[in-house]
Write an enzyme that holds these catalytic residues in place. Structure first.
Site, PDB file in Angstrom:
ATOM      1  N   LYS A   1       0.823  -1.332  -0.221  1.00 23.86           N
ATOM      2  CA  LYS A   1       0.030  -0.105  -0.177  1.00 23.86           C
ATOM      3  C   LYS A   1       1.046   1.550  -0.094  1.00 23.86           C
ATOM      4  O   LYS A   1       0.313   2.500  -0.446  1.00 23.86           O
ATOM      5  CB  LYS A   1      -1.046  -0.499   1.420  1.00 23.86           C
ATOM      6  CG  LYS A   1      -1.550   0.883   0.781  1.00 23.86           C
ATOM      7  CD  LYS A   1      -2.662   0.680   2.264  1.00 23.86           C
ATOM      8  CE  LYS A   1      -3.236   2.106   2.722  1.00 23.86           C
ATOM      9  NZ  LYS A   1      -4.434   2.283   3.721  1.00 23.86           N
TER      10      LYS A   1
ATOM     11  N   HIS B   1      -3.276 -32.476  19.514  1.00 24.80           N
ATOM     12  CA  HIS B   1      -2.080 -33.400  19.838  1.00 24.80           C
ATOM     13  C   HIS B   1      -0.675 -32.436  20.454  1.00 24.80           C
ATOM     14  O   HIS B   1       0.281 -32.773  20.021  1.00 24.80           O
ATOM     15  CB  HIS B   1      -1.645 -34.154  18.387  1.00 24.80           C
ATOM     16  CG  HIS B   1      -2.940 -35.343  18.800  1.00 24.80           C
ATOM     17  ND1 HIS B   1      -2.612 -36.156  19.310  1.00 24.80           N
ATOM     18  CD2 HIS B   1      -3.999 -35.253  17.390  1.00 24.80           C
ATOM     19  CE1 HIS B   1      -3.986 -37.149  18.904  1.00 24.80           C
ATOM     20  NE2 HIS B   1      -4.510 -36.049  17.803  1.00 24.80           N
TER      21      HIS B   1
ATOM     22  N   LYS C   1      10.408  -0.115  13.441  1.00 28.31           N
ATOM     23  CA  LYS C   1      10.881   0.262  12.389  1.00 28.31           C
ATOM     24  C   LYS C   1      11.173   1.442  12.377  1.00 28.31           C
ATOM     25  O   LYS C   1      12.254   1.392  11.308  1.00 28.31           O
ATOM     26  CB  LYS C   1       9.566   1.037  10.883  1.00 28.31           C
ATOM     27  CG  LYS C   1       8.537  -0.116  10.698  1.00 28.31           C
ATOM     28  CD  LYS C   1       7.615   0.023   9.858  1.00 28.31           C
ATOM     29  CE  LYS C   1       6.276  -0.517   9.166  1.00 28.31           C
ATOM     30  NZ  LYS C   1       5.159  -0.002   8.543  1.00 28.31           N
TER      31      LYS C   1
ATOM     32  N   GLU D   1      -3.671  -6.016  15.249  1.00 24.78           N
ATOM     33  CA  GLU D   1      -3.378  -5.130  14.698  1.00 24.78           C
ATOM     34  C   GLU D   1      -4.478  -4.099  14.880  1.00 24.78           C
ATOM     35  O   GLU D   1      -3.998  -2.563  15.434  1.00 24.78           O
ATOM     36  CB  GLU D   1      -2.694  -4.712  13.420  1.00 24.78           C
ATOM     37  CG  GLU D   1      -1.817  -3.870  12.557  1.00 24.78           C
ATOM     38  CD  GLU D   1      -0.812  -4.214  11.999  1.00 24.78           C
ATOM     39  OE1 GLU D   1       0.172  -4.354  11.524  1.00 24.78           O
ATOM     40  OE2 GLU D   1      -1.654  -4.063  10.664  1.00 24.78           O
TER      41      GLU D   1
ATOM     42  N   GLY E   1      -5.096  -2.120   4.633  1.00 16.06           N
ATOM     43  CA  GLY E   1      -4.181  -3.157   4.515  1.00 16.06           C
ATOM     44  C   GLY E   1      -4.624  -4.244   4.750  1.00 16.06           C
ATOM     45  O   GLY E   1      -4.522  -4.907   4.145  1.00 16.06           O
ATOM     46  N   ARG E   2      -4.674  -4.059   6.164  1.00 10.18           N
ATOM     47  CA  ARG E   2      -5.172  -5.524   6.550  1.00 10.18           C
ATOM     48  C   ARG E   2      -6.919  -5.988   6.518  1.00 10.18           C
ATOM     49  O   ARG E   2      -7.206  -7.434   6.357  1.00 10.18           O
ATOM     50  CB  ARG E   2      -5.248  -6.110   7.958  1.00 10.18           C
ATOM     51  CG  ARG E   2      -5.733  -4.507   8.707  1.00 10.18           C
ATOM     52  CD  ARG E   2      -5.419  -4.551  10.326  1.00 10.18           C
ATOM     53  NE  ARG E   2      -5.828  -3.356  11.333  1.00 10.18           N
ATOM     54  CZ  ARG E   2      -5.518  -1.945  10.945  1.00 10.18           C
ATOM     55  NH1 ARG E   2      -4.213  -2.584  10.632  1.00 10.18           N
ATOM     56  NH2 ARG E   2      -5.620  -1.285  11.929  1.00 10.18           N
TER      57      ARG E   2
ATOM     58  N   GLU F   1      10.965  -4.591   3.566  1.00  4.77           N
ATOM     59  CA  GLU F   1      10.940  -5.851   3.809  1.00  4.77           C
ATOM     60  C   GLU F   1      10.909  -5.941   2.265  1.00  4.77           C
ATOM     61  O   GLU F   1      11.410  -6.878   1.642  1.00  4.77           O
ATOM     62  CB  GLU F   1      10.578  -6.605   4.458  1.00  4.77           C
ATOM     63  CG  GLU F   1      10.834  -6.637   6.374  1.00  4.77           C
ATOM     64  CD  GLU F   1       9.606  -5.607   6.527  1.00  4.77           C
ATOM     65  OE1 GLU F   1       9.680  -4.750   6.733  1.00  4.77           O
ATOM     66  OE2 GLU F   1      10.031  -5.914   8.308  1.00  4.77           O
TER      67      GLU F   1
END
Ligand code: F6P
Length: 548
Positions: free
Chosen positions: A206, A384, A512, A353, A267-268, A212
């Protein structure tokens, strides 16, 4: 005291919580054979059973009062109509507009959002068909066989979770891969078997500033051009999805290859936009539209159903009840459908977030517990691994169990085994087993008194652990759209009730910023004086060790 705590419903819920904590759900079920009917909702492709919560009619009606007193429906109207409810960023919150099938105009800052959405969908449709039909060719004239999506957080989790969930519906026209981690191990392993002549990269960001993603995209460009020996090949192998066209172009993506994002899409919550391109490329555009349709169906339910019959409202109220009033600090997401193996990771971002904050939208310290930490795993694998903790630890973890009536890949006997576990677990978590029952059982099995005395306390399950059960007809694009939008709308309601600004994410900025300055230190001989001695010595150790 915040205005929420002054509400009469809030105060009553505090009293009810004290009362309910001393009660057991077993007695609620024993007293009321209609409990399931009272506390479940059925939609055409989705059933929610919330009867296995520490609630009764009075609790639910007080929770509904809380929704009314906090004006959730008015806030819902504000969100859907494009009011700038993301206060700290002064933005509208309109991911729901991305899945609205009608062409009714919707204006934000004088711009018709609907027109943008429709135009973008048309562009996506053309592009997707071109690639899937082999008409989009790589630099050497070969058709595209592999798509590599480069993005992180919301530019990765949504599309990847959906791609995994709907794998069965792919016709394998292309193979889709995802690179999110800046650890070079991921991109190297993904690119290793691929032929650069046949790969199309989607750089999804965005902001088009995320370090990254930019680092991975640069590596991908180098990988391509060391095969093509021609910078111009980038135009045939790279597209971008971003709200920052300028940055994308200066990065080297040609204008025609850029799909828009808008600041009114978080974004999410963006998988419904061109961020969903990898989904559409994998499944075809019609299936992508079916996903949008499913989400829109849930939006319609959210808008139109009365609070008392409204799934997202009820799930949000229960989360507030379990967390803020009963004191649970985490919540498990437990899918019993292999296709949903990324759902808990996806919901971690969506919920944590959004609502993992501790000041109200007016900037005051929140004086109550807000959102629980979200975690989870496929149910069977979890059984398990960590279900021991769910059943017997002294920390109560409310859980959402999500399963399907039909498997998309039926194999004789498997689904029945899977689903018998699904049903057994919520029953066991609720009913538990007391010491008397344990002792009687051991005695009936012929165990010695000594053995019974030693083992009995360890076999006690207190039960009374809250769960929601969501049963889908079958995982397909529409039901998956229903499910994701259910959680999205739930998260919105939680934010309103808790007075949290759900649509910003300032908490990611500090780390960041620090990482950016530490990266410079790692690349130079000078170390900043601003570190604490732990961080400073860790960096020194790293630098010294990497010198060999
Ligand atoms: O750092 C968190 C975050 O900003 C998320 O909110 C977002 O989904 C992700 O990074 C990726 O951001 P972008 O799409 O701008 O690269």
């Amino acid at each position: 005291m915040s205005s929420r705590q002054a509400l009469s419903s809030w105060k009553k819920l505090q009293q009810l919580a004290v009362e309910k904590k001393s009660q057991h759900m077993n007695s609620f079920f024993a007293e009321d054979s209609e409990r399931f009917n009272k506390f479940s909702i059925e939609l055409p492709k989705l059933l929610l059973d919330y009867s296995k919560n520490l609630i009764d009619v009075e609790t639910m009606s007080t929770l509904f009062d809380l929704a009314k007193e906090t004006e959730v429906t008015q806030w819902r109207e504000k969100m859907f109509s494009g009011e700038k409810i993301n206060k700290t960023e002064n933005r509208a919150v309109l991911h729901t507009a991305l899945r609205r099938p009608n062409d009714e105009p919707l204006f934000v800052d004088g711009e018709n959002v609907t027109a943008h959405v429709q135009a973008q969908l048309a562009n996506m449709d053309i592009f997707v068909n071109k690639v899937r039909q082999g008409k989009w060719l790589g630099y050497s004239g070969k058709r595209i066989t592999d798509i590599v999506n480069i993005g992180v957080g919301g530019s990765n989790l949504g599309p990847q979770m959906v791609t995994e969930a709907l794998k069965h519906y792919s016709d394998n026209s292309v193979n889709v891969h995802y690179v999110s981690n800046v650890d070079g191990a991921q991109i190297v392993e993904i690119l290793r078997p691929l032929n650069p002549e046949k790969v199309l990269f989607i750089v999804s960001s965005k902001t088009f500033t995320t370090t990254e993603t930019m680092t991975n995209a640069k590596t991908a460009i180098n990988w391509l051009t060391s095969s093509s020996f021609d910078q111009k090949s980038v135009a045939k192998h790279f597209v971008a999805v971003t709200a920052n066209k300028e940055n994308a172009m200066s990065f080297g993506i040609v204008e025609d290859n850029i799909f828009d994002m808008w600041d009114w899409v978080g974004g999410r919550f963006s998988l419904w936009s061109a961020i969903g391109l990898p989904i559409a490329l994998d499944l075809g555009f019609d299936q992508f539209k079916a996903l949008l349709k499913g989400a829109h169906e849930m939006d319609q339910h959210f808008i139109n159903a009365p609070i008392e019959e409204n799934m997202p409202m009820i799930m949000a109220l229960l989360s507030v009840w379990n967390t803020t009033f009963l004191g649970a600090r985490s919540q498990a997401i437990l899918p019993y459908d292999q296709t949903l193996h990324m759902l808990s990771a996806y919901l971690q971002q969506a919920e944590m977030e959004s609502n993992g904050k501790s000041v109200t939208w007016d900037g005051d310290e929140v004086e109550y517990a807000t959102v629980p930490s979200i975690w989870g795993e496929l149910g069977i694998n979890g059984q398990h691994a960590f279900y021991q903790y769910l059943h017997q630890s002294n920390n109560v973890v409310p859980a959402d169990f999500i399963g399907s009536v039909e498997s998309v890949t039926p194999v004789k006997g498997h689904h029945e085994t899977l689903m018998s576990n699904f049903f057994a677990q919520t029953q066991a978590l609720m009913t538990g087993v007391n010491e008397e029952q344990v002792r009687a059982d051991l005695k009936a099995k012929g165990r010695t008194q000594k053995y019974i005395d030693t083992v009995a306390p360890h076999k006690v399950h207190k039960g009374n652990r809250p769960t929601n059960t969501i049963l889908l007809k079958r995982i397909d694009p529409t039901t998956l759209g229903n499910l994701i939008a259910l959680y999205e709308n739930k998260i919105f309601v939680q934010g309103i009730i808790l007075q949290i600004c759900s649509f910003d994410q300032w908490g990611v900025e500090l780390g960041k910023g620090l990482a950016a300055s530490i990266q410079k230190e790692l690349e130079s001989d000078v170390l900043s004086e601003n570190h604490d001695c732990s961080t400073e010595n860790l960096i020194r150790f790293y630098k010294k060790s990497s010198e060999g």
